[in-house]
Every structure is written in C-alpha cells, then in structure tokens.
Design a protein around this motif. Structure first.
Motif, PDB file in Angstrom:
ATOM      1  N   PRO B 286       0.819  -0.887  -0.263  1.00  0.00           N
ATOM      2  CA  PRO B 286       0.249   0.371  -0.153  1.00  0.00           C
ATOM      3  C   PRO B 286       1.175   0.992  -0.069  1.00  0.00           C
ATOM      4  O   PRO B 286       0.412   2.440  -0.361  1.00  0.00           O
ATOM      5  CB  PRO B 286      -0.483  -0.333   1.763  1.00  0.00           C
ATOM      6  N   ASP B 287       2.260   0.712   0.448  1.00  0.00           N
ATOM      7  CA  ASP B 287       2.932   2.398   0.919  1.00  0.00           C
ATOM      8  C   ASP B 287       3.723   2.406  -0.902  1.00  0.00           C
ATOM      9  O   ASP B 287       4.369   3.710  -1.121  1.00  0.00           O
ATOM     10  CB  ASP B 287       4.395   1.984   1.295  1.00  0.00           C
ATOM     11  N   LEU B 288       3.054   2.335  -1.923  1.00  0.00           N
ATOM     12  CA  LEU B 288       3.839   2.265  -3.074  1.00  0.00           C
ATOM     13  C   LEU B 288       3.372   2.206  -4.564  1.00  0.00           C
ATOM     14  O   LEU B 288       1.915   1.403  -4.203  1.00  0.00           O
ATOM     15  CB  LEU B 288       5.301   1.465  -3.942  1.00  0.00           C
ATOM     16  N   LEU B 289       2.937   3.082  -5.313  1.00  0.00           N
ATOM     17  CA  LEU B 289       2.000   3.366  -6.460  1.00  0.00           C
ATOM     18  C   LEU B 289       2.350   1.912  -7.278  1.00  0.00           C
ATOM     19  O   LEU B 289       3.715   1.408  -7.204  1.00  0.00           O
ATOM     20  CB  LEU B 289       2.232   4.252  -7.427  1.00  0.00           C
ATOM     21  N   PRO B 290       1.638   1.168  -8.690  1.00  0.00           N
ATOM     22  CA  PRO B 290       2.135   0.307  -8.966  1.00  0.00           C
ATOM     23  C   PRO B 290       3.054   0.994 -10.208  1.00  0.00           C
ATOM     24  O   PRO B 290       3.363   1.927 -10.239  1.00  0.00           O
ATOM     25  CB  PRO B 290       0.824   0.628  -9.945  1.00  0.00           C
ATOM     26  N   LEU B 291       4.370   0.394 -10.233  1.00  0.00           N
ATOM     27  CA  LEU B 291       5.563   0.414 -11.123  1.00  0.00           C
ATOM     28  C   LEU B 291       4.948   0.915 -12.545  1.00  0.00           C
ATOM     29  O   LEU B 291       4.599  -0.502 -13.468  1.00  0.00           O
ATOM     30  CB  LEU B 291       6.371  -0.797 -10.967  1.00  0.00           C
ATOM     31  N   VAL B 292       4.624   1.732 -13.011  1.00  0.00           N
ATOM     32  CA  VAL B 292       4.466   1.675 -15.017  1.00  0.00           C
ATOM     33  C   VAL B 292       5.892   3.041 -15.361  1.00  0.00           C
ATOM     34  O   VAL B 292       6.943   3.721 -14.754  1.00  0.00           O
ATOM     35  CB  VAL B 292       3.755   3.147 -14.357  1.00  0.00           C
ATOM     36  N   VAL B 293       5.945   2.117 -16.677  1.00  0.00           N
ATOM     37  CA  VAL B 293       7.311   1.698 -17.598  1.00  0.00           C
ATOM     38  C   VAL B 293       6.917   2.084 -18.357  1.00  0.00           C
ATOM     39  O   VAL B 293       6.403   1.440 -19.435  1.00  0.00           O
ATOM     40  CB  VAL B 293       8.236   0.596 -17.511  1.00  0.00           C
ATOM     41  N   SER B 294       6.707   3.536 -19.287  1.00  0.00           N
ATOM     42  CA  SER B 294       6.356   4.097 -19.565  1.00  0.00           C
ATOM     43  C   SER B 294       7.448   3.659 -21.476  1.00  0.00           C
ATOM     44  O   SER B 294       8.362   3.179 -21.581  1.00  0.00           O
ATOM     45  CB  SER B 294       6.512   5.539 -20.372  1.00  0.00           C
ATOM     46  N   ASN B 295       6.367   3.260 -23.114  1.00  0.00           N
ATOM     47  CA  ASN B 295       7.243   2.419 -23.799  1.00  0.00           C
ATOM     48  C   ASN B 295       8.265   3.352 -24.352  1.00  0.00           C
ATOM     49  O   ASN B 295       9.614   2.525 -24.438  1.00  0.00           O
ATOM     50  CB  ASN B 295       6.559   3.176 -25.064  1.00  0.00           C
ATOM     51  N   GLU B 296       8.765   4.926 -24.510  1.00  0.00           N
ATOM     52  CA  GLU B 296       9.627   5.654 -24.805  1.00  0.00           C
ATOM     53  C   GLU B 296      10.564   5.477 -23.310  1.00  0.00           C
ATOM     54  O   GLU B 296      11.775   5.335 -24.085  1.00  0.00           O
ATOM     55  CB  GLU B 296       9.349   7.618 -24.006  1.00  0.00           C
ATOM     56  N   TRP B 297      10.117   5.030 -22.365  1.00  0.00           N
ATOM     57  CA  TRP B 297      11.714   4.631 -21.875  1.00  0.00           C
ATOM     58  C   TRP B 297      12.265   3.902 -22.009  1.00  0.00           C
ATOM     59  O   TRP B 297      13.593   3.188 -22.272  1.00  0.00           O
ATOM     60  CB  TRP B 297      10.755   4.649 -20.343  1.00  0.00           C
ATOM     61  N   ILE B 298      11.394   2.299 -21.859  1.00  0.00           N
ATOM     62  CA  ILE B 298      11.904   1.449 -22.561  1.00  0.00           C
ATOM     63  C   ILE B 298      12.563   1.198 -24.141  1.00  0.00           C
ATOM     64  O   ILE B 298      14.123   0.508 -23.947  1.00  0.00           O
ATOM     65  CB  ILE B 298      10.275  -0.114 -22.809  1.00  0.00           C
ATOM     66  N   GLU B 299      12.212   1.950 -24.979  1.00  0.00           N
ATOM     67  CA  GLU B 299      13.366   1.913 -25.607  1.00  0.00           C
ATOM     68  C   GLU B 299      14.456   3.234 -25.616  1.00  0.00           C
ATOM     69  O   GLU B 299      15.102   2.941 -26.590  1.00  0.00           O
ATOM     70  CB  GLU B 299      12.154   3.031 -27.040  1.00  0.00           C
ATOM     71  N   THR B 300      14.186   4.233 -24.440  1.00  0.00           N
ATOM     72  CA  THR B 300      15.634   5.042 -24.149  1.00  0.00           C
ATOM     73  C   THR B 300      16.817   3.469 -24.237  1.00  0.00           C
ATOM     74  O   THR B 300      17.472   3.703 -24.942  1.00  0.00           O
ATOM     75  CB  THR B 300      15.262   6.196 -23.459  1.00  0.00           C
ATOM     76  N   VAL B 301      16.668   3.097 -23.584  1.00  0.00           N
ATOM     77  CA  VAL B 301      16.719   1.994 -22.371  1.00  0.00           C
ATOM     78  C   VAL B 301      17.520   0.581 -23.711  1.00  0.00           C
ATOM     79  O   VAL B 301      18.431   0.473 -23.502  1.00  0.00           O
ATOM     80  CB  VAL B 301      16.409   1.301 -20.878  1.00  0.00           C
ATOM     81  N   ARG B 302      16.115   0.574 -24.310  1.00  0.00           N
ATOM     82  CA  ARG B 302      17.155  -0.248 -25.301  1.00  0.00           C
ATOM     83  C   ARG B 302      18.059  -0.308 -26.526  1.00  0.00           C
ATOM     84  O   ARG B 302      19.173   0.089 -26.783  1.00  0.00           O
ATOM     85  CB  ARG B 302      15.751  -0.549 -26.171  1.00  0.00           C
ATOM     86  N   ASN B 303      17.658   1.878 -26.586  1.00  0.00           N
ATOM     87  CA  ASN B 303      19.249   2.040 -27.640  1.00  0.00           C
ATOM     88  C   ASN B 303      19.975   2.242 -27.175  1.00  0.00           C
ATOM     89  O   ASN B 303      21.272   2.072 -27.487  1.00  0.00           O
ATOM     90  CB  ASN B 303      18.507   3.824 -28.040  1.00  0.00           C
ATOM     91  N   ALA B 304      20.258   2.277 -25.559  1.00  0.00           N
ATOM     92  CA  ALA B 304      21.682   2.334 -25.399  1.00  0.00           C
ATOM     93  C   ALA B 304      22.028   1.088 -24.417  1.00  0.00           C
ATOM     94  O   ALA B 304      23.431   1.254 -23.675  1.00  0.00           O
ATOM     95  CB  ALA B 304      21.355   3.479 -23.713  1.00  0.00           C
ATOM     96  N   LEU B 305      21.519   0.107 -24.647  1.00  0.00           N
ATOM     97  CA  LEU B 305      22.229  -1.526 -24.520  1.00  0.00           C
ATOM     98  C   LEU B 305      23.669  -1.038 -25.513  1.00  0.00           C
ATOM     99  O   LEU B 305      23.270  -0.958 -25.888  1.00  0.00           O
ATOM    100  CB  LEU B 305      21.713  -2.482 -24.844  1.00  0.00           C
ATOM    101  N   PRO B 306      25.097  -1.771 -24.586  1.00  0.00           N
ATOM    102  CA  PRO B 306      26.067  -2.402 -25.728  1.00  0.00           C
ATOM    103  C   PRO B 306      25.820  -3.567 -26.052  1.00  0.00           C
ATOM    104  O   PRO B 306      24.364  -4.045 -26.616  1.00  0.00           O
ATOM    105  CB  PRO B 306      26.522  -2.801 -23.698  1.00  0.00           C
ATOM    106  N   GLU B 307      26.698  -3.658 -27.266  1.00  0.00           N
ATOM    107  CA  GLU B 307      27.036  -5.013 -27.731  1.00  0.00           C
ATOM    108  C   GLU B 307      27.133  -6.260 -26.286  1.00  0.00           C
ATOM    109  O   GLU B 307      27.788  -6.317 -26.112  1.00  0.00           O
ATOM    110  CB  GLU B 307      27.470  -5.026 -28.819  1.00  0.00           C
ATOM    111  N   LEU B 308      25.635  -6.984 -26.894  1.00  0.00           N
ATOM    112  CA  LEU B 308      25.663  -8.160 -25.606  1.00  0.00           C
ATOM    113  C   LEU B 308      26.642  -9.505 -26.669  1.00  0.00           C
ATOM    114  O   LEU B 308      26.878  -9.130 -27.652  1.00  0.00           O
ATOM    115  CB  LEU B 308      24.103  -9.124 -25.712  1.00  0.00           C
ATOM    116  N   PRO B 309      27.167 -10.007 -25.391  1.00  0.00           N
ATOM    117  CA  PRO B 309      28.008 -11.066 -25.197  1.00  0.00           C
ATOM    118  C   PRO B 309      27.691 -12.086 -26.644  1.00  0.00           C
ATOM    119  O   PRO B 309      28.988 -12.081 -27.144  1.00  0.00           O
ATOM    120  CB  PRO B 309      27.278 -11.841 -23.858  1.00  0.00           C
ATOM    121  N   ASP B 310      26.983 -12.370 -26.815  1.00  0.00           N
ATOM    122  CA  ASP B 310      26.640 -13.242 -27.399  1.00  0.00           C
ATOM    123  C   ASP B 310      26.961 -12.978 -29.161  1.00  0.00           C
ATOM    124  O   ASP B 310      27.358 -13.553 -29.892  1.00  0.00           O
ATOM    125  CB  ASP B 310      24.679 -13.995 -28.106  1.00  0.00           C
ATOM    126  N   ALA B 311      26.416 -11.866 -29.553  1.00  0.00           N
ATOM    127  CA  ALA B 311      26.728 -10.944 -30.758  1.00  0.00           C
ATOM    128  C   ALA B 311      27.659 -11.016 -30.828  1.00  0.00           C
ATOM    129  O   ALA B 311      27.912 -10.680 -31.584  1.00  0.00           O
ATOM    130  CB  ALA B 311      25.425  -9.816 -30.339  1.00  0.00           C
TER     131      ALA B 311
END
Lengths: 95, 491
Positions: B286-311
């Motif tokens: 009850p002390d916290l609101l639901p955790l809302v993650v916008s599409n924009e946020w997800i895309e910002t994080v996705r664009n900043a991901l480093p090249e991953l180990p397999d690739a």
C-alpha cells in the motif's frame, strides 16, 4: 464461508500472535463474518473490469539515485533492546 | 505389483530437473527505497535510516535507476517488460528484515518470460526464464559469533535486487554452471551487477528434483541454499541428485524442504527454521504506487544497451577471423573484449593480439585479482602499448621469444616496447653477415658434433640452434638462423 479454527491458529502463528482458546474461538467467528462479506462482493459480475490495486492517480514518483542520508546517527540504534557495539543483538538464530 | 514397481525404481536411471533462482544486487549508489548508501563494506548499520530500519511512519520512495537496471536486464534476456507491474509485501518474521515484510513483486513482476542461451559439452541449449522481479535485499545475520545470540547488520537491507527465475529447463550441474556464468556475464556487460558470488552480490538458490528418465511428471522438489561459488553450485547439485536417487532406490520418499549446502562436509543438510515460512501472505504494497514503465522509457534503455556477449562473440569470429574459442574467452568480460578491440585498432593483427590477451594478460589479471572489479581500469599494460609491441614482432624487429622479455619489462617499468628494445639492445639480428659469423663460431667450437650431424644424427640441429641463440642472447632471427645453419651444415 465459515473459517476453521486451525486456519486461525495457523495465521496467528505466522503473525507471531499468542491467542488463548477463547480468543481463537472469538476470532474464528469474527474473521468468518468478514470472509462472508467478501463472498458477497465476489458474487458481483466483474467481467472486463481491470483489477484495482490503487485508487490513486498513476503518476510515477521516483528518487534520483543519489546518497542523501549521512551515516546513521547513534539515535537510530538507541531504541534497540540489545546491542553489541553497532550490531543489533537478537536471540540466537537457528538454521 | 507394488514389489515390481519398487524393483523398477531401484534399477531406474534418473534425470534431474533443475530451476535456478538468482539474486543479483544492483550497482546503484543508493538503496532502492531510501537515500542510504548501497555500498558494500561500511561499518555495521552505518548505512541505515528510518526507512530501511522499518521505523513506524517511514515511507519508501523508488530509486529510478534501479528500475532502469531492471529494464536493461529484461531487454537483454529477451524478457517482456511490463507497462505496469506491482509491488507486493512478502510477510515473514526473521531477523534479517526489520519491517516484518520484504517489499517485492509477486503477481505482476516487471519482466516476464525471456531466455538465456548456453553452451555445454553437449551443444547449445536455451534456458527459458520465468520472470525477473525487483525487490529489496535483506540484512545480514552473523550466527556463530556470540554463544546464545546472533548479530544483525542492516547495511544491505534495502539494496536493490533482481530475482531472476529460470524455468526448470536445466538437466545437469554442468548446464547450471553454464547458465550462471552466462547470466553473470550478461549482467556485467549491462554494468548493473558486479557478479561477485563470494561477497554475495550474485547469489543462487537451486530447485532440484529427479524423475525416472523418459517420464514427464515432476518429482518432489528440494531447494538448496548457501552456495557461494559456481563450483559449490555444481557440487551441491551433483550431491543433491545422488542423495535423492539413493533415497528413492532404497524405497524411501522425498520431502519438499529447504536444504543448506555445507561446503566443508560437501553435503546438504535440512534447514529447520523455515519449515512453515513459505506461507508469505503476499498482498499489494500500500505504500507504493504500481510501477509504470512507458514505452519511451523502454526504448531509451534499449537504444543505450551495449553490444551483448553473444553478438559480440559472433562478430569477433566474423570480422576478426578469430577461432570460436578465442572469441568466447575474449568476450566473457566486456572490459577484456574492449581491451582487445582497442589493441587491434592500434595494430590490426587480431590473432596475435588475441594470443597475448588470452595468454599473458589474462594470467596477470588472475594473478593480481584485477577481475574482482566490475570493470578493470588498472591494466598492467595499456592496449595501445601491447599493440605497439606486437607490431615490433610483426615487423621483424624482435622475435616472439624476446617479446616475452619485453612484455615483462613493460609490466614492470611501464615503459613502451620500442624504448625497452632500444635501451636493452634487444633488436633482433636479421643481418645475414652477423648470423653467419655466430654460426661459424659455434661450428668451429664443436667439430665432433658437426661430424656426428653429417653422419646422420639430424637431431643435433636443435643443439646448434640453441648454441647460436645463446651466443646472440636470443636475438638471432630464428628463420634466418635456420636457413643459414642448414646451408652451412650441408656444405
């Protein structure tokens, strides 16, 4: 819905509550009534309605990842029933 | 009938079904719900405040970066990041939690699904993820210090954690080890967890059951805790599989329980204290609101991901022409892969640079425990300097053997390879006249050996090479030396 006494006993145990025989009987009765009320609610048709877990507007509130608290002052530990230097001391934990 | 079944069980070949739960501490500066430092190694209870000590009335406020880190982990493991997830209270009484509940996620975690690809001796395989959820870490208890009491340190309480839960797709301790290593590499690439199992920032619990090979129903599941290294996880799982098989072969039955791995005894033992602790009575926090993650946020994080180990591994094979093995070793750590690429940029002989990085450099890193850091910054030799030295070898200025001496000097003095070569007179002798003279001297000093060689004792060739090398302090160009020596001996 009637609640059985074992469930009340179990919940009390989980909550670390020591209930007398009499209290157990009393709470079995009271909690049973509360659950009956929820059964009335459960009879409502809620098809297509999103479950609600808050009625507050969903405006995300965040902190920046910055350390704002100074090292804990002595007062924060002062209420502890038992201490060993800066550690809190509790009865021996058996794993 | 029953006897026949029991006999069948006794001779049965069993298959293990394993699911892993990993707890990864996130590398934020501050805790997940308060402004206390999340740093490891402070004085006991120094990093605490009314929020993480569970004082009445104190309220949590969510750390944005912790959420961003969870999104990174989700995207990198092909998980689905939920637009809206929910915090839950997990209720239990144990002296590692002052509030009497842990803020966690239950029905609606931030990430669902996903997968990690692993390679084992049997080939590659995909281990599916069930979920990744966020929660707060608990405090630390010190059990054995003072007779009849235990000590509690809440510094770790409230440090952000990811719990990464795999599907029961793992079939052996080898697969479990490969999965954990892969997952740790991934989190290290994302720079969200340092992956230190000894210090507890990367922890693993294993759910292990066995069933007769070829059958589908799941056996009774046992949870193993307290494994603080990859090796211990593998050993604990192997031990637990044989323990369970022994119980079933003897006609016994297994109980669903939590067992602790004891590395000294190399055995698991039943854990008594959490017998009925699995009844956590979760409810929405009850002390916290639901955790809302916008599409924009997800895309910002996705664009900043480093090249991953397999690739990155595949690219190392494709664009540098490296063997699979080299690519695998070099990309196991992002900093090592970065180092390699920086060196190759300076001198484009990928295989030679790879040999030096995998050989001398990794040996030094291990020796100096530099890999304890998430990102190695104190390289014994800078990548450009290593490249410069490899270039000297490739240009014929120094031999591969002398290069080892030069490398050691670089590590010791911090000087550049050309300076060391010049100062110590290590330049390779490629001048035919000079090599000629050295060979003549050696042949003249060993007339009997020359005669033996000429009468068919071919093995002596190595002896002459050694003598000439000795005379030139290892500086003779080996190819030229071989060439000229052969000619002279045949004459």
């Amino acid at each position: 819905m009637s609640l059985d006494r074992n469930t009340v006993h179990h919940v009390a145990l989980l909550a670390r509550l020591e209930l007398s025989e009499q209290e157990e009987a009393q709470f079995t009765d009271q909690l049973g009534h509360i659950l009956e009320h929820f059964e009335e609610l459960a009879a409502l048709n809620t098809d297509g309605i999103e479950p609600t877990s808050t009625v507050v507007d969903l405006i995300p509130r965040y902190r920046d990842d910055v350390v704002t608290n100074p090292p804990a002052p002595e007062e924060l530990r002062a209420n502890a029933p038992a201490r060993d230097d800066n550690f809190f001391k509790v009865p021996k934990i058996i794993e | 009938m029953a006897q026949a079944f029991a006999a069948g069980l006794k001779s049965m070949d069993y298959e293990a079904v394993i699911g892993l739960e990993v707890h990864a501490e996130l590398l934020t500066n501050s805790k997940v719900f308060c402004g206390c430092s999340a740093k490891f190694g402070a004085q006991p209870n120094e990093n605490t405040c009314p929020v993480c000590l569970g004082m009445p009335g104190a309220l949590p406020v969510l750390n944005r970066r912790a959420v961003e880190f969870a999104i990174r982990a989700g995207l990198a493991s092909r998980s689905t990041v939920a637009a809206c997830s929910r915090w839950a209270r997990k209720n239990y009484f144990y002296p590692d939690l002052p509030k009497g509940y842990q803020i966690s996620q239950y029905e609606l975690p931030i990430c669902t699904g996903g997968a990690i690809d692993i390679d084992t001796s049997a080939g590659s395989k995909t281990i599916r993820l069930t979920r990744i959820h966020m929660e707060e870490d608990t405090g630390k208890n010190i059990h054995d210090a003072h007779g009849d009491s235990s000590l509690v340190d809440f510094n770790r309480c409230g440090v952000p954690l990811l719990e990464i839960v795999s599907e029961p797709d793992i079939r052996s301790s080898e697969e479990a080890g490969a999965y954990l290593r892969k997952l740790r590499t991934l989190l290290q690439y994302l720079e969200i967890c340092d992956g230190n199992m000894e210090e507890g920032s990367f922890r693993c619990d294993a759910n292990v059951s066995i069933r007769p090979r070829g059958t589908t129903p799941l056996g009774t599941k046992v949870e193993i805790k307290n494994m603080n290294s990859f090796r211990n996880v593998e050993r604990a799982i192997d031990h637990e599989i044989s323990r369970q098989a022994a119980v079933l072969r003897d006609g016994g039955s297994l109980v669903q329980e939590t067992r602790l791995w004891d590395p000294d005894r190399e055995a698991t033992r039943s854990m008594r204290s959490k017998e009925f602790a699995h009844d956590y009575r979760y409810f929405p926090e009850p002390d916290l609101l639901p955790l809302v993650v916008s599409n924009e946020w997800i895309e910002t994080v996705r664009n900043a991901l480093p090249e991953l180990p397999d690739a990155r591994r595949q690219r190392f094979v494709a664009s540098y022409g490296l063997p699979e093995y080299d690519a695998e070793v070099l990309t196991a750590r992002k900093d090592v892969a970065d180092y390699f690429e920086a060196a190759v940029r300076a001198h484009a002989n990928a295989k030679a640079v790879s040999n030096w990085v995998m050989g001398e450099m990794l040996r030094l890193i291990k020796e100096r425990h530099l890999d304890a850091a998430l990102i190695i910054r104190a390289w014994p030799v800078l990548p450009e300097r290593l490249a410069e030295m490899v270039a000297l070898v490739d240009g014929g200025s120094i031999s591969g053997k002398i290069a080892k001496t030069v490398f050691e000097a670089m590590v010791k003095t911090g000087k550049a390879a050309p300076d060391i070569v010049a100062a110590q007179g290590l330049t390779q002798i490629s001048d035919a006249g000079e090599i000629d003279a050295a060979i003549d001297a050696v042949l003249a000093a060993n007339p009997d050996k020359v005669a033996e060689y000429r009468s068919g004792k071919d093995k002596l060739f190595g002896f002459f090479v050694g003598q000439v090398m000795k005379a030139t302090q290892g500086k003779a160009n080996p190819q030229k030396l071989n060439e000229i020596l052969k000619k002279k001996l045949q004459a």
